[in-house]
Design a protein around this motif. Structure first.
Motif, PDB file in Angstrom:
ATOM      1  N   PHE A  94      -8.073  -8.475   4.659  1.00 56.87           N
ATOM      2  CA  PHE A  94      -6.660  -8.151   4.841  1.00 56.87           C
ATOM      3  C   PHE A  94      -6.528  -6.636   4.925  1.00 56.87           C
ATOM      4  N   VAL A  95      -5.992  -6.134   6.034  1.00 53.16           N
ATOM      5  CA  VAL A  95      -5.803  -4.698   6.242  1.00 53.16           C
ATOM      6  C   VAL A  95      -4.341  -4.363   5.980  1.00 53.16           C
ATOM      7  N   ILE A  96      -4.122  -3.462   5.024  1.00 56.88           N
ATOM      8  CA  ILE A  96      -2.768  -3.041   4.682  1.00 56.88           C
ATOM      9  C   ILE A  96      -2.617  -1.596   5.155  1.00 56.88           C
ATOM     10  N   PRO A  97      -1.723  -1.334   6.108  1.00 59.98           N
ATOM     11  CA  PRO A  97      -1.588   0.028   6.632  1.00 59.98           C
ATOM     12  C   PRO A  97      -1.057   0.995   5.575  1.00 59.98           C
ATOM     13  N   ALA A  98      -1.313   2.275   5.779  1.00 58.99           N
ATOM     14  CA  ALA A  98      -0.776   3.305   4.888  1.00 58.99           C
ATOM     15  C   ALA A  98       0.731   3.140   4.785  1.00 58.99           C
ATOM     16  N   HIS A  99       1.243   3.159   3.561  1.00 61.84           N
ATOM     17  CA  HIS A  99       2.677   3.008   3.289  1.00 61.84           C
ATOM     18  C   HIS A  99       3.245   1.729   3.904  1.00 61.84           C
ATOM     19  N   GLY A 100       2.414   0.670   3.953  1.00 67.28           N
ATOM     20  CA  GLY A 100       2.843  -0.580   4.559  1.00 67.28           C
ATOM     21  C   GLY A 100       2.612  -1.775   3.645  1.00 67.28           C
ATOM     22  N   THR A 101       2.884  -2.954   4.181  1.00 68.79           N
ATOM     23  CA  THR A 101       2.733  -4.194   3.428  1.00 68.79           C
ATOM     24  C   THR A 101       1.949  -5.208   4.260  1.00 68.79           C
ATOM     25  N   ASN A 121       0.854  -1.194   0.000  1.00 65.89           N
ATOM     26  CA  ASN A 121       0.000   0.000   0.000  1.00 65.89           C
ATOM     27  C   ASN A 121       0.884   1.236   0.000  1.00 65.89           C
ATOM     28  N   ASP A 122       0.946   1.922  -1.138  1.00 65.43           N
ATOM     29  CA  ASP A 122       1.749   3.142  -1.242  1.00 65.43           C
ATOM     30  C   ASP A 122       0.927   4.404  -0.992  1.00 65.43           C
ATOM     31  N   SER A 123      -0.308   4.252  -0.567  1.00 65.91           N
ATOM     32  CA  SER A 123      -1.159   5.423  -0.352  1.00 65.91           C
ATOM     33  C   SER A 123      -1.013   5.949   1.076  1.00 65.91           C
ATOM     34  N   ASP A 124      -1.654   7.084   1.337  1.00 63.08           N
ATOM     35  CA  ASP A 124      -1.627   7.707   2.659  1.00 63.08           C
ATOM     36  C   ASP A 124      -2.733   7.190   3.572  1.00 63.08           C
ATOM     37  N   ALA A 125      -3.547   6.228   3.072  1.00 67.61           N
ATOM     38  CA  ALA A 125      -4.664   5.703   3.852  1.00 67.61           C
ATOM     39  C   ALA A 125      -4.588   4.184   3.939  1.00 67.61           C
ATOM     40  N   GLU A 126      -5.104   3.635   5.027  1.00 67.43           N
ATOM     41  CA  GLU A 126      -5.215   2.196   5.190  1.00 67.43           C
ATOM     42  C   GLU A 126      -6.097   1.630   4.069  1.00 67.43           C
ATOM     43  N   VAL A 127      -5.767   0.443   3.561  1.00 68.47           N
ATOM     44  CA  VAL A 127      -6.559  -0.220   2.524  1.00 68.47           C
ATOM     45  C   VAL A 127      -6.966  -1.585   3.052  1.00 68.47           C
ATOM     46  N   THR A 128      -8.244  -1.952   2.832  1.00 70.67           N
ATOM     47  CA  THR A 128      -8.736  -3.251   3.259  1.00 70.67           C
ATOM     48  C   THR A 128      -9.212  -4.048   2.057  1.00 70.67           C
ATOM     49  N   VAL A 129      -8.617  -5.224   1.852  1.00 66.41           N
ATOM     50  CA  VAL A 129      -9.066  -6.154   0.821  1.00 66.41           C
ATOM     51  C   VAL A 129     -10.165  -6.991   1.464  1.00 66.41           C
ATOM     52  N   VAL A 130     -11.386  -6.968   0.878  1.00 67.97           N
ATOM     53  CA  VAL A 130     -12.521  -7.635   1.493  1.00 67.97           C
ATOM     54  C   VAL A 130     -12.898  -8.959   0.828  1.00 67.97           C
ATOM     55  N   SER A 131     -12.459  -9.179  -0.414  1.00 62.20           N
ATOM     56  CA  SER A 131     -12.750 -10.452  -1.074  1.00 62.20           C
ATOM     57  C   SER A 131     -11.829 -10.629  -2.273  1.00 62.20           C
ATOM     58  N   ALA A 132     -11.870 -11.850  -2.828  1.00 64.88           N
ATOM     59  CA  ALA A 132     -11.036 -12.172  -3.984  1.00 64.88           C
ATOM     60  C   ALA A 132     -11.832 -13.069  -4.927  1.00 64.88           C
TER      61      ALA A 132
END
Length: 180
Positions: A114-121, A74-85
């Motif tokens: 899956f929760v990916i923190p801002a600027h995280g993996t 996640n290269d953004s400034d906000a947390e991203v949540t993947v909810v399905s695949a």
């Protein structure tokens, strides 16, 4: 960092254009090339716009179940949540985790995604979080190219291609009837 993602997008575009098949079929080009996919650039950047995946791969299998792995970035400034695949390889695709229950390790659906923190993996790996495919419709051979779509909460979906790889480590057992 920006140029890495531009390069990754260009590579993904070239791979998609050269290896596209109708019906989402699995294809089998070169096996050991690392694959990196990113969400396409756009003018308005929703929450999932900075999400990408590095080195996505799928454990080879003749039938039944398998899983996909890689590193969500996640290269953004906000947390991203993947909810399905989803994947044309399987009618049932779930986000899973491996946890201890009753003294043994079991797989189960990952509540909240899956929760990916801002600027995280977020690591997807054997014995940990992964994308589970149940009832695969085709054999996954080494080098097979498997398309996936990740649905992102409040964001644009991430489409990528994972490569089939043999993997015997982690004592993973993705077969019907196991605890999960």
């Amino acid at each position: 960092m920006f140029s890495r993602h531009v390069l990754a997008f260009a590579c993904l575009f070239a791979l998609t254009a050269c290896g596209a098949q109708q019906g989402g079929a699995v294809s089998s080009p070169a096996a050991d090339a690392p694959v990196q996919a990113t969400a396409p650039a756009q003018a308005a950047a929703p929450a999932g716009a900075g999400l990408s995946i590095t080195d996505p791969w799928v454990k080879t299998t003749k039938e039944g179940m398998t899983a996909a792995f890689g590193v969500l970035v996640n290269d953004s400034d906000a947390e991203v949540t993947v909810v399905s695949a989803g994947s044309p390889l399987s009618p049932t695709v779930e986000l899973h985790e491996v946890v201890e229950s009753g003294g043994k390790m079991v797989m189960r659906a990952k509540k909240g995604g899956f929760v990916i923190p801002a600027h995280g993996t977020h690591q997807l790996e054997p014995g940990g979080d992964h994308i589970m495919l149940m009832g695969v419709t085709e054999e996954v051979k080494p080098g097979a190219r498997i398309p996936f779509t990740l649905t992102v909460k409040d964001g644009k979906p991430l489409e990528f291609t994972a490569v089939g790889k043999d993997f015997a480590g982690g004592k993973e057992d993705y077969h019907q009837g196991m605890d999960h």
